[in-house]
Design an enzyme around this catalytic site. Sequence first.
Site, short mmCIF file in Angstrom:
data_model
loop_
_atom_site.label_atom_id
_atom_site.label_comp_id
_atom_site.label_asym_id
_atom_site.label_seq_id
_atom_site.Cartn_x
_atom_site.Cartn_y
_atom_site.Cartn_z
N GLU A 52 28.49 0.76 -2.70
CA GLU A 52 27.59 1.23 -3.75
C GLU A 52 27.84 2.73 -3.91
OE1 GLU A 52 23.56 0.34 -2.76
OE2 GLU A 52 23.83 -1.82 -2.89
N ASP A 63 14.22 7.00 -4.70
CA ASP A 63 14.95 7.46 -3.52
C ASP A 63 14.14 8.45 -2.71
OD1 ASP A 63 17.49 6.09 -3.87
OD2 ASP A 63 17.68 7.28 -5.68
N TYR A 178 19.57 -7.71 -4.33
CA TYR A 178 19.29 -6.63 -3.38
C TYR A 178 17.82 -6.75 -2.98
CZ TYR A 178 19.45 -1.77 -1.56
OH TYR A 178 19.41 -0.64 -0.77
#
Length: 277
Positions: A52, A63, A178
């Site tokens: 990734e 994040d 994911y």
Amino acid sequence: MSETGRIAARFAALKEQNRAALVTFITAGDPDFETSLEILRRLPQAGADIIELGMPFTDPMADGPAIQLASQRALAAGQTLPRTLEMVRRFRETDAETPIVLMGYYNPIYVYGNARFLAEAREAGVDGLIVVDLPPEEDEELCLPALEAGINFIRLATPTTDAARLPKVLNNASGFLYYVSVTGVTGTREPDVDAVRDALAYIRTATDLPIAVGFGVKTPQQARAIAEVADGVVVGSALVNAVRDSLDDQGRATDGTVSAVLDLVSALAEGVRAARQ
């Protein structure tokens, strides 16, 4: 693409070997273009099965601090979306097999132009996209055009994805799913393996896609535990922290920057490969 592309081929090969994939995340251009490119090129040899590559953005809301700082370092060093695509092109000069997934946010893609981005991403050798702020309700915006361009569109599921939401998440998803193992932002909590096992068992009743688990996996021991139950183990914050911790006082790469990342990847790969033995 979902049936014949690099991602599907890699997961099929690993299934034959009865092991999970090690999925590694680095931020493109962190701490600078050339150092980041060298790390990217050497990740497969160190043990990465899928890569990734983060597209730096000024407001990475999903994040945690580690990847936020990595984006800041990359942007300060001049990283742009075209330069990220150039990194993929350069990587493909020597590696035609390792899947690369671009991960990030929609704004830089939108500004660049969706059609232009998808055409150049496909030409560069990108296999998949993870765009964390584009929900299934917006599939016509980028997901469906990406699939038409032969690029997998990878969705995220979380511990709060309930039975009503899961079918929407899975609709049009391809490549792999994911699974975000913890609530919150990246790199801030450790995954509960028992909870992950239960969640994956439920999700597998609704999809045949491989499921990779990320957020919070930092050590070879954690990677091994997740590899026991998942089809893939995603490690990101630990790797960008390895970059950060290797820099000099001015935030520049040192002789130990590349090896700091690759040594950790090798250790993580050993952990993943030790699972299911």
